[in-house]
Enzyme design. Sequence first.
Site, short mmCIF file in Angstrom:
data_model
loop_
_atom_site.label_atom_id
_atom_site.label_comp_id
_atom_site.label_asym_id
_atom_site.label_seq_id
_atom_site.Cartn_x
_atom_site.Cartn_y
_atom_site.Cartn_z
N SER A 194 -4.71 -9.69 -3.06
CA SER A 194 -5.25 -11.25 -3.36
C SER A 194 -3.71 -11.48 -3.94
O SER A 194 -3.86 -12.65 -4.74
CB SER A 194 -5.80 -10.86 -4.63
N HIS A 209 5.74 -0.25 -2.86
CA HIS A 209 5.71 0.53 -3.94
C HIS A 209 5.26 2.20 -3.45
O HIS A 209 4.74 2.51 -3.91
CB HIS A 209 3.99 -0.03 -4.88
N GLY A 241 -4.68 -9.34 3.31
CA GLY A 241 -5.78 -8.31 3.02
C GLY A 241 -4.84 -8.18 1.29
O GLY A 241 -4.69 -7.20 0.38
N ASP A 284 -0.19 3.69 0.73
CA ASP A 284 -1.27 5.10 2.18
C ASP A 284 -0.46 5.69 3.71
O ASP A 284 -1.21 6.45 3.55
CB ASP A 284 -3.37 4.49 2.26
N ASN A 300 0.83 -1.54 -0.05
CA ASN A 300 0.21 0.27 -0.04
C ASN A 300 1.18 1.36 0.19
O ASN A 300 2.03 1.35 0.80
CB ASN A 300 -0.72 -0.06 1.66
N CYS A 359 -9.87 -8.64 7.54
CA CYS A 359 -8.48 -7.80 8.87
C CYS A 359 -8.75 -7.35 10.12
O CYS A 359 -8.36 -7.56 11.28
CB CYS A 359 -7.33 -7.67 8.24
#
Length: 292
Positions: free
Chosen positions: A242, A141, A240, A126, A124, A284
């Site tokens: 895939s 990332h 969380g 964020d 994530n 989660c």
Amino acid sequence: HSVSRTSPNLNFVPACLPPDPGEVEELQRFVSNSKRLFVMTGAGISTESGIPDYRSEGVGLYARTDRRPIQHTEFVRSASARQRYWARNFVGWPQFSSHQPNAAHLVLRDWEKLGKLHWLVTQNVDALHAKAGSQRMTELHGCTHRVFCLACGDQILRSELQEHFETLNPTWKAEAFGVAPDGDVFLTDEQVRNFQVPACRKCGGILKPDVTFFGDTVSREKVNFVHQRLAESDSMLVAGSSMQVYSGYRFALAAREKQLPIAILNIGPTRLDHFASLKLNSRCGELLPLIV
């Protein structure tokens, strides 16, 4: 455990049953048996903080719209693509940057403090794990809260760039229509046309968020570093995600090769289901706080 002060936002969370007591017991056993747990998180851990993901059935961005995230080459090559990206990002930033960690982020921070969690890798961008206080962590990332120059590498905070945008665009206004997972919003070409984008303050180069856009690759140094942390670990928990994106999936393949037990906590199928020791279909933020 400390818990999130706000109740979860379930607008972007796929429907699922409450945790099954037997599954809670299985995950408890898995975590208790781990001495050096390697945790990998994806967008599904942040949906309860009100940030949509891309792939969730019915509620993910791909299910709700035909929008696709910006590609790395498009951002680098096209001034109009950058103008569109930054205009949307400017409008979405106040809301996106205000999202707070939920119970799942706080639990993982607590596990780190207790010495249970050896290393956390998040896909994530964020900053919610950082806001929760996690420190033994790699943002695979990158993070939207940082911006850097493609020419000279100078870094600034995204909040600082917001002020530059406001100075350059004192009368520019646009209303947002829905937020995307990476913090931008939906705007028309007409709205974007007059938006001014600042250049690097040091060299006049192109400013880019410190994130790996689709079509770009994670640096070899970062990948090697994460592989080293995985080599020191004795089990892997995926929360969380895939694991559809190879940049994260490769670490699950490495864990399988090392014959580490792998537990998955994700609503819906994942790319690892066929070789995981344990697969749980729960939220989660609902299941992780139940683990002691």
